[in-house]
Write a protein that holds these residues in place. Structure first.
Motif, mmCIF file in Angstrom:
data_model
loop_
_atom_site.group_PDB
_atom_site.id
_atom_site.type_symbol
_atom_site.label_atom_id
_atom_site.label_comp_id
_atom_site.label_asym_id
_atom_site.label_seq_id
_atom_site.Cartn_x
_atom_site.Cartn_y
_atom_site.Cartn_z
ATOM 1 N N LYS A 23 -29.916 -7.936 -51.724
ATOM 2 C CA LYS A 23 -28.976 -7.213 -52.578
ATOM 3 C C LYS A 23 -28.345 -8.138 -53.617
ATOM 4 O O LYS A 23 -28.189 -7.756 -54.787
ATOM 5 C CB LYS A 23 -27.878 -6.553 -51.732
ATOM 6 C CG LYS A 23 -28.359 -5.341 -50.981
ATOM 7 C CD LYS A 23 -27.242 -4.747 -50.141
ATOM 8 C CE LYS A 23 -27.674 -3.459 -49.456
ATOM 9 N NZ LYS A 23 -26.575 -2.879 -48.655
ATOM 10 N N LEU A 24 -27.984 -9.339 -53.211
ATOM 11 C CA LEU A 24 -27.403 -10.288 -54.157
ATOM 12 C C LEU A 24 -28.417 -10.702 -55.225
ATOM 13 O O LEU A 24 -28.098 -10.727 -56.418
ATOM 14 C CB LEU A 24 -26.871 -11.521 -53.417
ATOM 15 C CG LEU A 24 -25.645 -11.290 -52.540
ATOM 16 C CD1 LEU A 24 -25.395 -12.499 -51.645
ATOM 17 C CD2 LEU A 24 -24.422 -10.985 -53.386
ATOM 18 N N LYS A 105 -20.748 -9.994 -40.325
ATOM 19 C CA LYS A 105 -20.215 -9.197 -39.215
ATOM 20 C C LYS A 105 -18.824 -8.661 -39.537
ATOM 21 O O LYS A 105 -18.518 -7.503 -39.270
ATOM 22 C CB LYS A 105 -20.186 -10.019 -37.925
ATOM 23 C CG LYS A 105 -21.571 -10.251 -37.353
ATOM 24 C CD LYS A 105 -21.518 -10.919 -36.002
ATOM 25 C CE LYS A 105 -22.933 -11.070 -35.466
ATOM 26 N NZ LYS A 105 -22.943 -11.706 -34.147
ATOM 27 N N LEU A 106 -17.982 -9.504 -40.121
ATOM 28 C CA LEU A 106 -16.623 -9.088 -40.474
ATOM 29 C C LEU A 106 -16.513 -8.584 -41.918
ATOM 30 O O LEU A 106 -15.468 -8.089 -42.319
ATOM 31 C CB LEU A 106 -15.638 -10.246 -40.277
ATOM 32 C CG LEU A 106 -15.432 -10.719 -38.844
ATOM 33 C CD1 LEU A 106 -14.445 -11.882 -38.807
ATOM 34 C CD2 LEU A 106 -14.959 -9.580 -37.955
ATOM 35 N N LYS A 107 -17.597 -8.754 -42.695
ATOM 36 C CA LYS A 107 -17.619 -8.365 -44.115
ATOM 37 C C LYS A 107 -16.502 -9.071 -44.884
ATOM 38 O O LYS A 107 -15.752 -8.466 -45.640
ATOM 39 C CB LYS A 107 -17.538 -6.849 -44.273
ATOM 40 C CG LYS A 107 -18.723 -6.145 -43.638
ATOM 41 C CD LYS A 107 -18.674 -4.665 -43.839
ATOM 42 C CE LYS A 107 -19.912 -4.053 -43.187
ATOM 43 N NZ LYS A 107 -19.989 -2.631 -43.350
ATOM 44 N N VAL A 108 -16.436 -10.397 -44.670
ATOM 45 C CA VAL A 108 -15.405 -11.226 -45.286
ATOM 46 C C VAL A 108 -16.062 -12.313 -46.131
ATOM 47 O O VAL A 108 -16.995 -12.973 -45.689
ATOM 48 C CB VAL A 108 -14.531 -11.887 -44.187
ATOM 49 C CG1 VAL A 108 -13.572 -12.898 -44.777
ATOM 50 C CG2 VAL A 108 -13.786 -10.833 -43.399
ATOM 51 N N TRP A 109 -15.548 -12.489 -47.351
ATOM 52 C CA TRP A 109 -16.002 -13.538 -48.251
ATOM 53 C C TRP A 109 -15.020 -14.703 -48.218
ATOM 54 O O TRP A 109 -13.821 -14.503 -48.062
ATOM 55 C CB TRP A 109 -16.053 -13.019 -49.686
ATOM 56 C CG TRP A 109 -17.180 -12.100 -49.976
ATOM 57 C CD1 TRP A 109 -17.178 -10.746 -49.852
ATOM 58 C CD2 TRP A 109 -18.469 -12.454 -50.478
ATOM 59 N NE1 TRP A 109 -18.388 -10.232 -50.232
ATOM 60 C CE2 TRP A 109 -19.203 -11.266 -50.628
ATOM 61 C CE3 TRP A 109 -19.075 -13.660 -50.810
ATOM 62 C CZ2 TRP A 109 -20.508 -11.249 -51.101
ATOM 63 C CZ3 TRP A 109 -20.376 -13.645 -51.285
ATOM 64 C CH2 TRP A 109 -21.084 -12.450 -51.414
ATOM 65 N N PHE A 122 -14.894 -12.962 -56.001
ATOM 66 C CA PHE A 122 -15.075 -12.948 -57.458
ATOM 67 C C PHE A 122 -15.758 -14.229 -57.899
ATOM 68 O O PHE A 122 -15.273 -15.336 -57.655
ATOM 69 C CB PHE A 122 -13.747 -12.785 -58.197
ATOM 70 C CG PHE A 122 -13.935 -12.621 -59.677
ATOM 71 C CD1 PHE A 122 -14.279 -11.378 -60.198
ATOM 72 C CD2 PHE A 122 -13.818 -13.697 -60.529
ATOM 73 C CE1 PHE A 122 -14.481 -11.218 -61.558
ATOM 74 C CE2 PHE A 122 -14.016 -13.547 -61.891
ATOM 75 C CZ PHE A 122 -14.351 -12.305 -62.412
ATOM 76 N N CYS A 123 -16.891 -14.072 -58.581
ATOM 77 C CA CYS A 123 -17.679 -15.206 -59.058
ATOM 78 C C CYS A 123 -17.312 -15.480 -60.517
ATOM 79 O O CYS A 123 -17.600 -14.673 -61.398
ATOM 80 C CB CYS A 123 -19.165 -14.887 -58.924
ATOM 81 S SG CYS A 123 -20.249 -16.198 -59.503
ATOM 82 N N GLU A 124 -16.679 -16.617 -60.743
ATOM 83 C CA GLU A 124 -16.263 -17.008 -62.104
ATOM 84 C C GLU A 124 -17.477 -17.142 -63.032
ATOM 85 O O GLU A 124 -17.429 -16.724 -64.179
ATOM 86 C CB GLU A 124 -15.495 -18.334 -62.060
ATOM 87 C CG GLU A 124 -14.214 -18.288 -61.267
ATOM 88 C CD GLU A 124 -13.062 -17.626 -61.998
ATOM 89 O OE1 GLU A 124 -13.130 -17.503 -63.230
ATOM 90 O OE2 GLU A 124 -12.100 -17.223 -61.322
ATOM 91 N N LEU A 130 -18.865 -10.383 -56.420
ATOM 92 C CA LEU A 130 -20.131 -10.353 -55.667
ATOM 93 C C LEU A 130 -20.166 -9.246 -54.627
ATOM 94 O O LEU A 130 -21.231 -8.715 -54.308
ATOM 95 C CB LEU A 130 -20.379 -11.698 -54.986
ATOM 96 C CG LEU A 130 -20.566 -12.891 -55.910
ATOM 97 C CD1 LEU A 130 -20.610 -14.185 -55.106
ATOM 98 C CD2 LEU A 130 -21.809 -12.732 -56.768
ATOM 99 N N ASN A 131 -19.010 -8.892 -54.092
ATOM 100 C CA ASN A 131 -18.969 -7.845 -53.069
ATOM 101 C C ASN A 131 -19.484 -6.504 -53.609
ATOM 102 O O ASN A 131 -20.026 -5.698 -52.852
ATOM 103 C CB ASN A 131 -17.558 -7.682 -52.506
ATOM 104 C CG ASN A 131 -17.564 -6.968 -51.190
ATOM 105 O OD1 ASN A 131 -18.240 -7.396 -50.253
ATOM 106 N ND2 ASN A 131 -16.826 -5.887 -51.106
ATOM 107 N N ASN A 132 -19.358 -6.292 -54.912
ATOM 108 C CA ASN A 132 -19.864 -5.045 -55.507
ATOM 109 C C ASN A 132 -21.378 -4.889 -55.344
ATOM 110 O O ASN A 132 -21.888 -3.780 -55.307
ATOM 111 C CB ASN A 132 -19.491 -4.947 -56.993
ATOM 112 C CG ASN A 132 -18.013 -4.733 -57.191
ATOM 113 O OD1 ASN A 132 -17.321 -4.225 -56.322
ATOM 114 N ND2 ASN A 132 -17.517 -5.151 -58.343
ATOM 115 N N PHE A 133 -22.095 -6.000 -55.234
ATOM 116 C CA PHE A 133 -23.538 -5.932 -55.015
ATOM 117 C C PHE A 133 -23.877 -5.426 -53.616
ATOM 118 O O PHE A 133 -24.993 -4.965 -53.366
ATOM 119 C CB PHE A 133 -24.197 -7.299 -55.210
ATOM 120 C CG PHE A 133 -24.181 -7.813 -56.625
ATOM 121 C CD1 PHE A 133 -24.532 -7.010 -57.694
ATOM 122 C CD2 PHE A 133 -23.812 -9.120 -56.877
ATOM 123 C CE1 PHE A 133 -24.527 -7.491 -58.990
ATOM 124 C CE2 PHE A 133 -23.807 -9.628 -58.165
ATOM 125 C CZ PHE A 133 -24.162 -8.810 -59.227
#
Length: 136
Positions: A23-24, A105-109, A122-124, A130-133
């Motif tokens: 996905k990324l 597993k936790l869906k944490v960045w 958020f990727c500068e 990135l989570n939107n992908f």
């Protein structure tokens, strides 16, 4: 995992892990093809092609100068803290300005930047979260 000060990223290939990488890569490739970025996504590719080097799960490379600008590691809760430390070391050793670790597993960045970020995903370099992908 750390021999002679060389950091090797381990192989972790559960389907969910590979799905997130796909996905990324797909999302960033769309940006690249539409001319929205000059960064090209590579899955599981060595950071430094001139020598044996670590292989992050996703690496965003500037096509103009062939340098990695972002590295991303996908992990699970048990390995999260260790992977955050590994990413900090890789970023320093290979002069990569931005990095992320994602706990599927936790869906944490976790953003690995010297400054604090309002959004950990958020990727500068892309100017995009990135989570939107990963949102279905």
């Amino acid at each position: 995992m750390n021999s002679n000060n060389i950091i090797y990223m381990g192989v972790n290939a559960p389907r969910i892990h590979q799905e997130i990488i796909a996905k990324l890569v797909y999302g960033v490739t769309s940006f690249f093809k539409n001319g929205e970025t000059n960064l090209f996504p590579y899955p599981e590719t060595m950071i430094d092609e001139s020598e044996t080097s670590p292989v992050p799960d996703v690496m965003l490379v500037n096509r103009e100068n062939d340098l990695a600008e972002v590295i991303i590691e996908i992990t699970h809760t048990q390995g999260f803290k260790k992977d955050v430390q590994k990413m900090k070391e890789l970023m320093e050793e290979y002069n990569v300005p931005e990095g992320f670790v994602y706990d599927y597993k936790l869906k944490v960045w976790q953003s690995i930047l010297p400054k604090n970020n309002a959004s950990q995903s958020f990727c500068e370099a892309l100017g995009y979260d990135l989570n939107n992908f990963l949102i279905d």
